[in-house]
Design a protein around this motif. Structure first.
Motif, PDB file in Angstrom:
ATOM      1  N   GLY A 128     -38.038 -44.184 -21.065  1.00 42.07           N
ATOM      2  CA  GLY A 128     -37.925 -45.606 -20.762  1.00 42.07           C
ATOM      3  C   GLY A 128     -36.461 -45.975 -20.630  1.00 42.07           C
ATOM      4  N   GLU A 129     -36.227 -47.249 -20.505  1.00 44.35           N
ATOM      5  CA  GLU A 129     -34.846 -47.698 -20.320  1.00 44.35           C
ATOM      6  C   GLU A 129     -33.960 -47.332 -21.496  1.00 44.35           C
ATOM      7  OE1 GLU A 129     -34.301 -51.667 -18.062  1.00 44.35           O
ATOM      8  OE2 GLU A 129     -36.183 -51.774 -19.160  1.00 44.35           O
ATOM      9  N   SER A 130     -34.511 -47.415 -22.707  1.00 45.34           N
ATOM     10  CA  SER A 130     -33.629 -47.215 -23.851  1.00 45.34           C
ATOM     11  C   SER A 130     -33.264 -45.739 -24.000  1.00 45.34           C
ATOM     12  CB  SER A 130     -34.244 -47.830 -25.109  1.00 45.34           C
ATOM     13  OG  SER A 130     -34.785 -46.850 -25.927  1.00 45.34           O
ATOM     14  N   THR A 131     -34.210 -44.832 -23.747  1.00 41.35           N
ATOM     15  CA  THR A 131     -33.869 -43.404 -23.791  1.00 41.35           C
ATOM     16  C   THR A 131     -32.879 -43.057 -22.681  1.00 41.35           C
ATOM     17  OG1 THR A 131     -36.090 -42.987 -24.612  1.00 41.35           O
ATOM     18  CG2 THR A 131     -34.835 -41.081 -23.891  1.00 41.35           C
ATOM     19  N   ALA A 132     -33.066 -43.676 -21.518  1.00 39.90           N
ATOM     20  CA  ALA A 132     -32.141 -43.421 -20.403  1.00 39.90           C
ATOM     21  C   ALA A 132     -30.721 -43.826 -20.805  1.00 39.90           C
ATOM     22  CB  ALA A 132     -32.584 -44.189 -19.154  1.00 39.90           C
ATOM     23  N   LYS A 133     -30.610 -44.941 -21.500  1.00 40.92           N
ATOM     24  CA  LYS A 133     -29.297 -45.414 -21.944  1.00 40.92           C
ATOM     25  C   LYS A 133     -28.698 -44.450 -22.970  1.00 40.92           C
ATOM     26  CE  LYS A 133     -29.017 -50.027 -21.310  1.00 40.92           C
ATOM     27  NZ  LYS A 133     -29.772 -51.217 -21.642  1.00 40.92           N
ATOM     28  N   THR A 134     -29.534 -43.983 -23.891  1.00 37.34           N
ATOM     29  CA  THR A 134     -29.050 -43.027 -24.893  1.00 37.34           C
ATOM     30  C   THR A 134     -28.495 -41.780 -24.212  1.00 37.34           C
ATOM     31  OG1 THR A 134     -30.735 -43.796 -26.427  1.00 37.34           O
ATOM     32  CG2 THR A 134     -29.745 -41.659 -26.905  1.00 37.34           C
ATOM     33  N   LEU A 135     -29.259 -41.241 -23.259  1.00 38.42           N
ATOM     34  CA  LEU A 135     -28.810 -40.031 -22.558  1.00 38.42           C
ATOM     35  C   LEU A 135     -27.467 -40.278 -21.876  1.00 38.42           C
ATOM     36  CD1 LEU A 135     -32.180 -38.922 -20.900  1.00 38.42           C
ATOM     37  CD2 LEU A 135     -30.901 -37.675 -22.663  1.00 38.42           C
ATOM     38  N   ALA A 136     -27.367 -41.416 -21.210  1.00 39.98           N
ATOM     39  CA  ALA A 136     -26.152 -41.708 -20.448  1.00 39.98           C
ATOM     40  C   ALA A 136     -24.955 -41.883 -21.373  1.00 39.98           C
ATOM     41  CB  ALA A 136     -26.350 -42.952 -19.588  1.00 39.98           C
ATOM     42  N   THR A 137     -25.102 -42.635 -22.445  1.00 42.55           N
ATOM     43  CA  THR A 137     -23.924 -42.892 -23.274  1.00 42.55           C
ATOM     44  C   THR A 137     -23.521 -41.668 -24.083  1.00 42.55           C
ATOM     45  OG1 THR A 137     -25.354 -43.929 -24.889  1.00 42.55           O
ATOM     46  CG2 THR A 137     -24.127 -45.402 -23.494  1.00 42.55           C
ATOM     47  N   TRP A 138     -24.485 -40.874 -24.497  1.00 44.66           N
ATOM     48  CA  TRP A 138     -24.110 -39.718 -25.321  1.00 44.66           C
ATOM     49  C   TRP A 138     -23.648 -38.536 -24.482  1.00 44.66           C
ATOM     50  CZ3 TRP A 138     -23.976 -38.916 -30.703  1.00 44.66           C
ATOM     51  CH2 TRP A 138     -24.302 -40.062 -31.459  1.00 44.66           C
ATOM     52  N   LEU A 139     -24.285 -38.328 -23.331  1.00 47.02           N
ATOM     53  CA  LEU A 139     -23.917 -37.140 -22.545  1.00 47.02           C
ATOM     54  C   LEU A 139     -22.906 -37.457 -21.450  1.00 47.02           C
ATOM     55  CD1 LEU A 139     -27.382 -35.365 -22.360  1.00 47.02           C
ATOM     56  CD2 LEU A 139     -25.525 -35.049 -24.014  1.00 47.02           C
TER      57      LEU A 139
END
Ligand code: JCF
Length: 796
Positions: A552-563
């Protein structure tokens, strides 16, 4: 005009109504398996009430109109309510143009109060009418001593133990000034979100879901085991008082509610006061607008004359007060017929059975489809084509089939069965082990999945392609103009004009372009411009747009900010993704599986080649540093007996997976890993597949680590280790060895304790060696010590 003698048809009709209502009561209150919509029940009850009012000889003490709920049966002790628990008269919407016509019953209620009390525009305490289970709570000297269900209003069931588990119910009163004996009445409810979660879990586990949140509350309180109740997410709101001894309450209901709040009871935040008929209707509308966004189900609002003196003067009719009324909203449940059961294929292939219904108004919305969730649910409800069913709509969720009205089942219906193939692409429908859902195995071969994937890709919160709605996507897929999202970026004005022409031809409609005598292309130009504009995106949007299962949007954000960058996201295997916050095994596996598919990687490449760019790519988050390392990888491998202490030890000793593997079991033990753990790790690494997966993960971690912003000084390899050296060494002096070990961060102690990592024993070792053996501290040789020092570059 009431008449004394009822004609035979009326006698017969009353009997039928009583039987049906009593049966419905039994199913609802005793079996917790209601079989009739609330609106239908209310209708039957009102018809019976009307008949009994019209023919006085029809009245009888055992009529369901004489009681308000079936007496509870078995299991719980009876509680006689010191003050009976009241029921409320209902006001429903009637036909009419003005508010006074539509809400005639409210107008009558209000006028009667004005006239009896000779007061203009009286003040009312107003609140939402919660749809749960009414209970009474008794407090003595401020301590909760007994809780009971309403039962029939006079006698209820003792559910004290279960109520104690409801966290919203105070076990001791707060503040001061409460009466010595206080009975508080209110409603136990199951909030809608909790109900949805409960049912989702139940369905996934193949268990029976709850019919509605009210049943959830009622069923939870009637559990014989309080531990079961405790696991149910119940809430409570207080709305009245019963017996009061040894103390006084304020003069008005609204002030009493404020006191209850002070004493620790939850009181609905929507509670208010309203003046006169217009004030009541304004409140009814205000709450009606909020209804779907409230966290719990309500079926109306309650109006109560606010001052107790006025209430006393108004008095009662049978068990319902004349000073209060429940104003009901149109029902959210209705009965209708199942015309067909179809399978809908979602973006990720999930096959959901959907009931096509004879259109019906439910709570002001026309419902033509209702979800059946999954094949288990259809089987559980035994829904068949031709059945009369009760559909319910709660909040903003998709309407669902709540139950079948079995008495109305026509002859010759057959049980419904999940088809074995996808109705769209013909691929097999498969069920994953342990999952409730069937999935179409066609992937992007399946036009339904392609369409859903494209609609999702273009949606506002994903790539935000303005104007590319469902209809265009349907046509693009149908005419084979687009297979993957990447194909969208190759579309031209001509493509869209051709698509429109094909659609017009298919629909047999006269092409608009011809009607106007020239080719209108503005719309197509706009679409192409929107597609072009969507190329300037952000990484979270893009990752979300790909439609990876569970992202979802929140996992997508996590992936983007961490990686930081797409390159890292698309090349990071599951065990490494797993270290990111809120990413569990299932999600990590899903992301990695998506990028393992060459087809998906090719689509990503094509999108990049088409010019999709992200404004927000950068380095991985510095916070990632603490989450990378050999220990994290080894933890993820879940090798038996290899605990976090051992993996931390190994990570300190070896700065790469290769170094770890090369060192081998014996050296791991020297480093401080217990024998059993070391053996298990060796066995684990001997499996080529395990080793390959670890290598992959190790490489990905290294890549990430290298991309991290400037590195902070790293810890010494033997930090946290404590060694003891005993006996005589041949190749190096004890001081020399100590110095070298300390230079690597280890402590060298003079005596052995349980905390000692290991003992290096030379010639003629004595008591320290014995102590080590006694405590089970690992004992190593001089050769081991030399190997350890050599490995870390401080060889003697
Ligand atoms: O929310 C309710 N279901 C509700 C029921 C609220 C009230 O204030 C009530 C009620 C039943 C009886 N008050 C009475 C007197």
């Amino acid at each position: 005009m009431p008449q004394p003698i009822a004609p035979p048809e009326a006698v017969e009709r009353a009997e039928i109504l009583r039987r049906r209502i009593e049966d419905a009561n039994y199913r609802y209150h005793v079996l917790d398996e209601p079989d009739i919509a609330d609106a239908d029940y209310d209708r039957l009850m009102r018809e019976l009430e009307a008949l009994e009012a019209q023919y006085t000889d029809l009245a009888s003490d055992d009529s369901p109109t004489r009681r308000v709920g079936a007496r509870a049966t078995g299991g719980f002790a009876e509680v006689v309510h010191a003050v009976p628990m009241l029921s409320l008269g209902n006001a429903f919407e009637q036909d009419g143009d003005t508010d006074r016509e539509k809400y005639r019953e409210v107008a009558d209620f209000e006028r009667r109060i004005e006239q009896t009390l000779d007061r203009k525009a009286p003040v009312f305490s107003v609140e939402p009418k919660l749809d749960g289970l009414a209970i009474s709570l008794r407090y003595e000297d401020g301590v909760f001593v007994q809780g009971a269900t309403r039962g029939d209003g006079a006698v209820g069931e003792d559910v004290t133990a279960n109520l104690r588990t409801v966290k919203a119910i105070p076990l001791r009163l707060r503040g001061t000034g409460w009466p010595r004996v206080l009975e508080v009445r209110g409603e136990v409810i199951m909030p809608r979100a909790a109900f949805e979660v409960f049912n989702e879990r139940a369905r996934a586990a193949g268990e029976k879901p709850l019919a509605n949140p009210r049943n959830g509350a009622a069923g939870s309180l009637r559990q014989l085991d309080p531990a079961v109740t405790a696991k149910r997410p119940l809430a409570f709101f207080a709305y009245a008082v019963g017996r009061v001894e040894g103390g006084e309450l304020p003069d008005t209901h609204s002030a009493t509610l404020a006191k209850l709040r002070d004493w620790g009871f939850p009181v609905s935040p929507e509670v208010d006061t309203a003046t006169g008929f217009d004030g009541l209707i304004a409140y009814f509308r205000r709450i009606g607008e909020k209804r779907n966004s409230l966290p719990y189900d309500i079926d109306g609002v309650v109006y109560k004359l606010d001052d107790y003196a006025g209430q006393q003067e108004m008095g009662f009719v049978s068990r319902a007060p004349r000073w209060a009324i429940a104003h009901k909203y149109p029902a959210q449940e209705q009965t209708t017929k199942v015309e067909a059961i179809e399978i809908q294929i979602g973006r990720t292939g999930a096959a959901t059975p959907v009931a096509r219904l004879t259109p019906v108004q439910v709570g002001g919305v026309t419902v033509t489809n209702a979800t059946l969730h999954n094949a288990d649910q259809v089987a559980r409800l035994d829904v068949r084509i031709g059945d009369s069913v009760i559909v319910r709509r709660a909040g903003d969720v998709i309407p669902e089939v709540a139950r079948v009205v079995m008495e109305r089942r026509p002859a010759n219906t057959v049980p419904w069965k999940m088809p074995s193939t996808c109705p769209v692409c013909g691929s097999e429908l498969l069920r994953e082990e342990g999952a409730a859902a069937y999935r179409c195995s066609g992937g992007l071969i399946c036009a339904a999945q392609r369409k859903e994937a494209l609609i999702h890709f273009a949606s506002r919160r994903a790539m935000d392609i303005d104007g590319l709605g469902d209809r265009f996507v349907d046509a693009l897929v149908e005419f084979d103009m687009v297979h993957t999202p990447a194909d969208l970026y190759a579309l031209t004005v001509e493509s869209f004009v051709r698509m429109k022409a094909l659609a017009d031809e298919r629909d047999g409609s006269i092409p608009e372009t011809v009607k106007q005598g020239r080719i209108a292309t503005k719309w197509a130009e706009n679409l192409v411009a929107s597609i072009e504009a969507s190329k300037r995106s952000t990484l979270p949007r893009f990752l979300f747009a790909l439609g990876i299962m569970h992202i979802g949007e929140s996992t997508a954000k996590t992936l983007a900010t961490w990686l930081g960058s797409l390159e890292h996201v698309r090349h990071t295997p599951a065990p490494v993704l797993r270290v990111l916050p809120d990413i569990g095994d299932e999600v990590a596996t899903s992301i990695a599986a998506f990028f393992e598919q060459e087809g998906n990687q090719a689509v990503v490449d094509k999108l990049l080649a088409a010019g999709v760019v992200f404004a927000d790519e950068g380095a991985p988050s510095p916070k990632l540093r603490d989450r990378l390392g050999l220990d994290v990888l080894l933890d993820a491998a879940k090798v038996p007996k290899l605990g976090p202490k051992s993996t931390a030890t190994l990570a300190k000793h070896y700065d790469s997976l290769d170094a770890l593997v090369k060192a081998g079991e014996h050296q791991w033990i020297v480093a401080g890993v217990p024998q059993a753990a070391a053996t298990n790790l060796a066995t684990y690494l001997a499996d080529a597949e395990h080793l390959a997966a670890l290598r992959d993960a190790d490489t990905a971690m290294r890549r990430l680590a290298a991309a991290l912003p400037a590195k902070a000084a790293s810890a010494l390899p033997l930090e946290g280790m404590t060694y003891v050296i005993t006996g005589t060494m041949e190749t190096l002096k004890r001081d020399d060895a100590t110095e070298r070990l300390e230079s690597l961060g280890a402590k060298v102690a003079g005596s052995v304790s349980k905390k000692t990592t290991g003992v290096f024993a030379g010639e003629a070792a004595g008591s320290k060696l014995d102590k080590a053996k006694e405590l089970g501290v690992p004992v190593h040789t001089e050769a081991d010590l030399v190997a350890l020092l050599t490995q870390h570059g401080v060889a003697p």
